[in-house]
Write a protein that holds these residues in place. Structure first.
Motif, PDB file in Angstrom:
ATOM      1  N   UNK A  44       0.861  -1.178   0.000  1.00 40.28           N
ATOM      2  CA  UNK A  44       0.000   0.000   0.000  1.00 40.28           C
ATOM      3  C   UNK A  44       0.902   1.235   0.000  1.00 40.28           C
ATOM      4  N   UNK A  45       0.664   2.128  -0.957  1.00 33.83           N
ATOM      5  CA  UNK A  45       1.432   3.362  -1.063  1.00 33.83           C
ATOM      6  C   UNK A  45       0.492   4.558  -1.011  1.00 33.83           C
ATOM      7  N   UNK A  46       1.013   5.649  -0.499  1.00 31.12           N
ATOM      8  CA  UNK A  46       0.266   6.900  -0.436  1.00 31.12           C
ATOM      9  C   UNK A  46       0.785   7.808  -1.548  1.00 31.12           C
ATOM     10  N   UNK A  47      -0.132   8.350  -2.336  1.00 28.33           N
ATOM     11  CA  UNK A  47       0.209   9.296  -3.386  1.00 28.33           C
ATOM     12  C   UNK A  47       0.267  10.680  -2.731  1.00 28.33           C
ATOM     13  N   UNK A  48       1.484  11.177  -2.517  1.00 26.26           N
ATOM     14  CA  UNK A  48       1.668  12.432  -1.797  1.00 26.26           C
ATOM     15  C   UNK A  48       1.008  13.592  -2.552  1.00 26.26           C
ATOM     16  N   UNK A  49       1.096  13.586  -3.863  1.00 29.49           N
ATOM     17  CA  UNK A  49       0.490  14.654  -4.661  1.00 29.49           C
ATOM     18  C   UNK A  49      -1.027  14.677  -4.475  1.00 29.49           C
ATOM     19  N   UNK A  50      -1.666  13.519  -4.531  1.00 23.36           N
ATOM     20  CA  UNK A  50      -3.128  13.445  -4.344  1.00 23.36           C
ATOM     21  C   UNK A  50      -3.509  13.796  -2.899  1.00 23.36           C
ATOM     22  N   UNK A  51      -2.653  13.428  -1.936  1.00 23.98           N
ATOM     23  CA  UNK A  51      -2.899  13.810  -0.541  1.00 23.98           C
ATOM     24  C   UNK A  51      -2.917  15.333  -0.419  1.00 23.98           C
ATOM     25  N   UNK A  52      -1.931  15.997  -1.042  1.00 30.34           N
ATOM     26  CA  UNK A  52      -1.876  17.460  -0.981  1.00 30.34           C
ATOM     27  C   UNK A  52      -3.117  18.080  -1.618  1.00 30.34           C
ATOM     28  N   UNK A  53      -3.585  17.502  -2.725  1.00 28.25           N
ATOM     29  CA  UNK A  53      -4.816  17.986  -3.361  1.00 28.25           C
ATOM     30  C   UNK A  53      -6.011  17.799  -2.429  1.00 28.25           C
ATOM     31  N   UNK A  54      -6.038  16.663  -1.728  1.00 29.30           N
ATOM     32  CA  UNK A  54      -7.113  16.391  -0.778  1.00 29.30           C
ATOM     33  C   UNK A  54      -7.114  17.441   0.336  1.00 29.30           C
ATOM     34  N   UNK A  55      -5.935  17.769   0.852  1.00 36.47           N
ATOM     35  CA  UNK A  55      -5.833  18.772   1.917  1.00 36.47           C
ATOM     36  C   UNK A  55      -6.321  20.125   1.415  1.00 36.47           C
ATOM     37  N   UNK A  56      -5.869  20.510   0.232  1.00 35.16           N
ATOM     38  CA  UNK A  56      -6.268  21.809  -0.300  1.00 35.16           C
ATOM     39  C   UNK A  56      -7.759  21.870  -0.595  1.00 35.16           C
ATOM     40  N   UNK A  57      -8.327  20.792  -1.108  1.00 33.28           N
ATOM     41  CA  UNK A  57      -9.766  20.808  -1.400  1.00 33.28           C
ATOM     42  C   UNK A  57     -10.574  20.890  -0.111  1.00 33.28           C
ATOM     43  N   UNK A  58     -10.123  20.200   0.921  1.00 36.11           N
ATOM     44  CA  UNK A  58     -10.825  20.250   2.209  1.00 36.11           C
ATOM     45  C   UNK A  58     -10.697  21.639   2.822  1.00 36.11           C
ATOM     46  N   UNK A  59      -9.535  22.266   2.648  1.00 36.21           N
ATOM     47  CA  UNK A  59      -9.332  23.613   3.179  1.00 36.21           C
ATOM     48  C   UNK A  59     -10.228  24.598   2.464  1.00 36.21           C
ATOM     49  N   UNK A  60     -10.293  24.490   1.134  1.00 43.33           N
ATOM     50  CA  UNK A  60     -11.142  25.400   0.370  1.00 43.33           C
ATOM     51  C   UNK A  60     -12.606  25.179   0.691  1.00 43.33           C
ATOM     52  N   UNK A  61     -13.017  23.924   0.878  1.00 40.50           N
ATOM     53  CA  UNK A  61     -14.389  23.625   1.252  1.00 40.50           C
ATOM     54  C   UNK A  61     -14.700  24.225   2.619  1.00 40.50           C
ATOM     55  N   UNK A  62     -13.760  24.124   3.543  1.00 39.50           N
ATOM     56  CA  UNK A  62     -13.950  24.710   4.876  1.00 39.50           C
ATOM     57  C   UNK A  62     -14.099  26.213   4.816  1.00 39.50           C
ATOM     58  N   UNK A  63     -13.356  26.875   3.916  1.00 37.45           N
ATOM     59  CA  UNK A  63     -13.486  28.320   3.764  1.00 37.45           C
ATOM     60  C   UNK A  63     -14.855  28.676   3.204  1.00 37.45           C
ATOM     61  N   UNK A  64     -15.358  27.856   2.280  1.00 35.02           N
ATOM     62  CA  UNK A  64     -16.694  28.104   1.751  1.00 35.02           C
ATOM     63  C   UNK A  64     -17.746  27.919   2.831  1.00 35.02           C
ATOM     64  N   UNK A  65     -17.572  26.895   3.642  1.00 37.34           N
ATOM     65  CA  UNK A  65     -18.538  26.635   4.702  1.00 37.34           C
ATOM     66  C   UNK A  65     -18.544  27.734   5.748  1.00 37.34           C
ATOM     67  N   UNK A  66     -17.376  28.330   6.017  1.00 35.40           N
ATOM     68  CA  UNK A  66     -17.329  29.363   7.050  1.00 35.40           C
ATOM     69  C   UNK A  66     -18.079  30.623   6.629  1.00 35.40           C
ATOM     70  N   UNK A  67     -18.320  30.786   5.324  1.00 31.99           N
ATOM     71  CA  UNK A  67     -19.044  31.960   4.844  1.00 31.99           C
ATOM     72  C   UNK A  67     -20.551  31.763   4.840  1.00 31.99           C
ATOM     73  N   UNK A  68     -21.011  30.554   5.080  1.00 32.22           N
ATOM     74  CA  UNK A  68     -22.443  30.283   5.085  1.00 32.22           C
ATOM     75  C   UNK A  68     -22.883  29.897   6.482  1.00 32.22           C
TER      76      UNK A  68
END
Length: 103
Positions: A44-68
């Protein structure tokens, strides 16, 4: 830096414990073929690039949620009433008893 790393190496890089990483995989938070891949030797390997994308998408989603405004799907419950100290207990007939037990 390598794009694909083992769970143990990813734990060193990310600060997650190996147990936490495996829990995210088993719960489907990190899916196979996305953040997680299986190498030809079945490791089992972790794709570091996809992990970073996951973190950024969750961060951006959290910023959207904080405005509503937050809308909880569950209704608020009334706080439980506490018994009054020194009050007399309810009459015997008003008490609930378990089946098979007499109070």
């Amino acid at each position: 830096m390598l794009r694909f790393v083992t769970v143990e190496r990813f734990a060193e890089l990310s600060g997650y414990t190996p147990h936490a990483i495996r829990a995210k995989i088993s719960r489907g938070i990190w899916r196979h073929g996305d953040v997680v891949i299986k190498a030809p030797d079945n490791r089992i390997l972790i794709d570091v690039q996809r992990y970073e994308e996951w973190v950024l998408s969750a961060t951006q989603l959290g910023q959207l949620r904080s405005n509503t405004p937050s809308q909880s799907p569950l209704p608020l419950r009334e706080p439980a009433q506490r018994p009054v100290v020194g009050a007399s207990p309810p009459p015997l007939g008003a008490r609930k008893t378990s089946k098979g037990l007499r109070g």
